[in-house]
Design an enzyme around this catalytic site. Structure first.
Site, PDB file in Angstrom:
ATOM      1  N   CYS A   1       2.340   7.354   6.722  1.00 37.07           N
ATOM      2  CA  CYS A   1       3.333   7.402   5.641  1.00 37.07           C
ATOM      3  C   CYS A   1       3.098   8.675   4.834  1.00 37.07           C
ATOM      4  O   CYS A   1       1.952   9.045   4.572  1.00 37.07           O
ATOM      5  CB  CYS A   1       3.229   6.166   4.760  1.00 37.07           C
ATOM      6  SG  CYS A   1       3.446   4.639   5.708  1.00 37.07           S
TER       7      CYS A   1
ATOM      8  N   CYS B   1       0.737   8.824   1.513  1.00 38.67           N
ATOM      9  CA  CYS B   1      -0.478   7.991   1.487  1.00 38.67           C
ATOM     10  C   CYS B   1      -1.695   8.765   1.971  1.00 38.67           C
ATOM     11  O   CYS B   1      -1.664   9.383   3.044  1.00 38.67           O
ATOM     12  CB  CYS B   1      -0.249   6.766   2.370  1.00 38.67           C
ATOM     13  SG  CYS B   1      -1.696   5.713   2.494  1.00 38.67           S
TER      14      CYS B   1
ATOM     15  N   CYS C   1      -5.589   5.498   9.170  1.00 35.34           N
ATOM     16  CA  CYS C   1      -4.404   4.709   9.495  1.00 35.34           C
ATOM     17  C   CYS C   1      -3.510   5.530  10.400  1.00 35.34           C
ATOM     18  O   CYS C   1      -3.364   6.732  10.212  1.00 35.34           O
ATOM     19  CB  CYS C   1      -3.645   4.322   8.223  1.00 35.34           C
ATOM     20  SG  CYS C   1      -2.187   3.299   8.573  1.00 35.34           S
TER      21      CYS C   1
ATOM     22  N   CYS D   1      -5.389   3.996  -2.432  1.00 32.89           N
ATOM     23  CA  CYS D   1      -6.428   3.771  -1.428  1.00 32.89           C
ATOM     24  C   CYS D   1      -6.541   4.895  -0.426  1.00 32.89           C
ATOM     25  O   CYS D   1      -5.580   5.518  -0.055  1.00 32.89           O
ATOM     26  CB  CYS D   1      -6.178   2.446  -0.731  1.00 32.89           C
ATOM     27  SG  CYS D   1      -6.581   1.110  -1.834  1.00 32.89           S
TER      28      CYS D   1
ATOM     29  N   GLU E   1     -13.410   1.919   1.574  1.00 33.97           N
ATOM     30  CA  GLU E   1     -13.487   1.672   0.147  1.00 33.97           C
ATOM     31  C   GLU E   1     -12.796   0.360  -0.206  1.00 33.97           C
ATOM     32  O   GLU E   1     -11.912  -0.105   0.508  1.00 33.97           O
ATOM     33  CB  GLU E   1     -12.846   2.824  -0.605  1.00 33.97           C
ATOM     34  CG  GLU E   1     -11.438   3.132  -0.138  1.00 33.97           C
ATOM     35  CD  GLU E   1     -10.997   4.545  -0.508  1.00 33.97           C
ATOM     36  OE1 GLU E   1     -11.689   5.503  -0.122  1.00 33.97           O
ATOM     37  OE2 GLU E   1      -9.981   4.668  -1.176  1.00 33.97           O
TER      38      GLU E   1
ATOM     39  N   CYS F   1      -9.213  -5.387  -3.617  1.00 35.49           N
ATOM     40  CA  CYS F   1      -8.369  -4.758  -2.602  1.00 35.49           C
ATOM     41  C   CYS F   1      -9.276  -4.259  -1.481  1.00 35.49           C
ATOM     42  O   CYS F   1     -10.173  -3.448  -1.720  1.00 35.49           O
ATOM     43  CB  CYS F   1      -7.626  -3.609  -3.268  1.00 35.49           C
ATOM     44  SG  CYS F   1      -6.648  -2.642  -2.140  1.00 35.49           S
TER      45      CYS F   1
HETATM   46  N1  SAH Z   1      -0.931  -0.372   5.455  1.00 36.24           N
HETATM   47  C1  SAH Z   1      -0.573  -1.412   4.547  1.00 36.24           C
HETATM   48  C2  SAH Z   1      -1.650  -1.722   3.553  1.00 36.24           C
HETATM   49  C3  SAH Z   1      -2.346  -0.541   2.932  1.00 36.24           C
HETATM   50  S1  SAH Z   1      -1.345   0.544   1.890  1.00 36.24           S
HETATM   51  C4  SAH Z   1       0.705  -1.084   3.845  1.00 36.24           C
HETATM   52  O1  SAH Z   1       1.194   0.033   3.969  1.00 36.24           O
HETATM   53  O2  SAH Z   1       1.245  -1.975   3.197  1.00 36.24           O
HETATM   54  C5  SAH Z   1      -1.405  -0.379   0.403  1.00 36.24           C
HETATM   55  C6  SAH Z   1      -0.409   0.038  -0.659  1.00 36.24           C
HETATM   56  O3  SAH Z   1      -0.798   1.267  -1.285  1.00 36.24           O
HETATM   57  C7  SAH Z   1       0.973   0.237  -0.084  1.00 36.24           C
HETATM   58  O4  SAH Z   1       1.966  -0.464  -0.798  1.00 36.24           O
HETATM   59  C8  SAH Z   1       1.097   1.695  -0.181  1.00 36.24           C
HETATM   60  O5  SAH Z   1       2.380   2.042  -0.137  1.00 36.24           O
HETATM   61  C9  SAH Z   1       0.358   2.024  -1.478  1.00 36.24           C
HETATM   62  N2  SAH Z   1       0.107   3.447  -1.680  1.00 36.24           N
HETATM   63  C10 SAH Z   1      -0.315   4.320  -0.759  1.00 36.24           C
HETATM   64  N3  SAH Z   1      -0.361   5.570  -1.286  1.00 36.24           N
HETATM   65  C11 SAH Z   1       0.060   5.458  -2.567  1.00 36.24           C
HETATM   66  C12 SAH Z   1       0.253   6.407  -3.623  1.00 36.24           C
HETATM   67  N4  SAH Z   1       0.011   7.681  -3.457  1.00 36.24           N
HETATM   68  N5  SAH Z   1       0.696   5.936  -4.817  1.00 36.24           N
HETATM   69  C13 SAH Z   1       0.936   4.626  -4.984  1.00 36.24           C
HETATM   70  N6  SAH Z   1       0.773   3.703  -4.030  1.00 36.24           N
HETATM   71  C14 SAH Z   1       0.355   4.116  -2.826  1.00 36.24           C
HETATM   72 FE1  SF4 Z   2      -1.028   3.336   6.617  1.00 41.18          FE
HETATM   73 FE2  SF4 Z   2      -0.893   4.222   4.122  1.00 41.18          FE
HETATM   74 FE3  SF4 Z   2       1.344   3.776   5.489  1.00 41.18          FE
HETATM   75 FE4  SF4 Z   2      -0.151   1.688   4.679  1.00 41.18          FE
HETATM   76  S1  SF4 Z   2       0.912   3.133   3.380  1.00 41.18           S
HETATM   77  S2  SF4 Z   2       0.761   2.009   6.727  1.00 41.18           S
HETATM   78  S3  SF4 Z   2      -2.209   2.591   4.869  1.00 41.18           S
HETATM   79  S4  SF4 Z   2      -0.236   5.319   5.993  1.00 41.18           S
END
Ligand code: SAH
Ligand code: SF4
Length: 358
Positions: A124, A127, A120, A341, A92, A113
């Site tokens: 995290c 996420c 991934c 995302c 996406e 974006c």
């Molecule tokens: N893997 C990379 C890029 C993708 S994540 C990274 O972690 O930076 C992109 C952004 O979306 C990150 O800052 C991540 O922390 C944020 N994100 C992921 N899940 C989220 C959520 N539930 N609410 C707000 N931001 C979120």
């Molecule tokens: Fe992967 Fe989501 Fe962590 Fe970014 S924030 S490294 S996309 S698990």
């Protein structure tokens, strides 16, 4: 394997292909214009190419690496595009109209974006992208095609690109760099490197490698915790590269690059939103002259976290401001359309039975 996508072919490779096909070299400029400037929707639309050449192109290449399947949102708000890949997987991209109040930019600016991987591996805890683990890297054409497709669908030019979609871009560095070469190339998409931001969860060796890359690409760090104790609760990557090592790498980045770093910090209720974390975060930001983006947590189906109250978010920002740090508290954008995302793809693949329910 599917045919290679024309959007992944650099101008030199295209010139070689034309030569091998005994086609005159001036065709390269015509094809590049159709692909990168006019964003042709089909080979047949390339009206100044002879039919025989269009036929050969169609036998050798796909035009795009993606098929657009769904748009969520509307023209004057954040829109999210779902794309199907050749192997039936989904990624996406999110098109975000700039908020002039927040970024001080003209309101006709658009930020896209983009995703860099399917799933991934970094897991995290907040996420959606990591919920079902890692499937595969995107190749350069699959990254670049997201930009072209977003421009085709919206009819608007993308001004800024952020690698903040699904996946960890620095875990797919070779394809990412090939995509960036096409995105910034003079004969291809021609977007300035300063308009590109890579977001990473903190892969230290790759940050150091990218620091020596000649282009002035911007870097954002997903920090989300100011100390190891808090950060490693929610970001397993912190066990491998703890906060101190990460900030040493950011000092190195700053010694090589002129652009300001961004520290991304999701505020999660009762997890990382204490005044102590704000104070330590301010110290990190001052040391690296970084600005801070505070993002109230976006609810993800299947996860327990909550966003803090507005008052608590504002109090957190005040501590940073008082310490002299530039801190944006991001207004909600796209929370209603699963813009955090990974969520749209997760729903689609779950519906189709490609992956199990989270
Ligand atoms: N893997 C990379 C890029 C993708 S994540 C990274 O972690 O930076 C992109 C952004 O979306 C990150 O800052 C991540 O922390 C944020 N994100 C992921 N899940 C989220 C959520 N539930 N609410 C707000 N931001 C979120
Ligand atoms: Fe992967 Fe989501 Fe962590 Fe970014 S924030 S490294 S996309 S698990």
């Amino acid at each position: 394997m599917p045919l290679p996508a024309l959007t992944g072919l650099d101008p030199d490779a295209l010139a070689e292909w034309l030569k091998a096909e005994n086609e005159p070299s001036f065709r390269a400029a015509q094809i590049l214009e159709w692909v990168w400037k006019k964003k042709a929707a089909s080979f047949d639309a390339m009206s100044n190419l002879p039919a025989a050449l269009r036929g050969k192109l169609a036998e050798s290449f796909r035009l795009s690496a993606l098929e657009h399947t769904y748009t969520q949102g509307s023209a004057d708000t954040t829109r999210k595009f779902l794309f199907r890949l050749h192997d039936g997987r989904y990624v996406e991209s999110v098109l975000i109209p700039a908020n002039p109040a927040l970024y001080g930019e003209k309101s006709d600016r658009r930020t896209l974006c983009v995703s860099s991987q399917v799933g991934c591996a970094y897991g995290c805890k907040f996420c959606a992208s990591g919920l079902d683990g890692f499937t595969r890297n995107l190749d350069a054409s699959e990254i670049v095609s997201q930009v072209i497709a977003a421009e085709q669908i919206s009819g608007e030019r993308v001004d800024n690109l952020v690698f903040m979609g699904m996946g960890e871009p620095l875990a797919n560095l070779n394809h990412l760099l090939a995509a960036i070469a096409l995105i910034t190339g003079e004969k291809t998409l021609q977007l300035g490197a300063r308009h590109l931001t890579i977001s990473t969860s903190g892969l230290v060796p790759q940050i150091r490698e990218l620091a020596t890359h000649p282009q002035q690409i911007r870097l954002a760090i997903s920090l989300h915790g100011a100390t190891d104790e808090v950060r490693q609760q929610i970001m397993p990557v912190n066990k491998k590269w703890p906060v101190a090592e990460l900030f040493d790498a950011l000092d190195f980045w700053n010694s090589k690059k002129g652009q300001k770093l961004t520290l991304e910090y999701i505020l999660i209720d009762g997890v990382n939103d204490s005044p102590e974390q704000a104070t330590i975060l301010a110290r990190h930001a001052r040391r690296t002259q970084a600005k801070v983006n505070l993002i109230p947590y976006n609810t993800v189906e299947g996860l327990d976290w909550k966003r803090p109250s507005d008052a608590r978010c504002r109090a957190f920002r005040e501590i940073l401001k008082t310490a002299g740090v530039t801190a944006n508290l991001r207004l909600e954008k796209g929370g209603d359309i699963d813009a955090a995302c990974g969520q749209l793809r997760l729903k689609q693949e779950t519906k189709e039975g490609i992956i199990g329910s989270p």
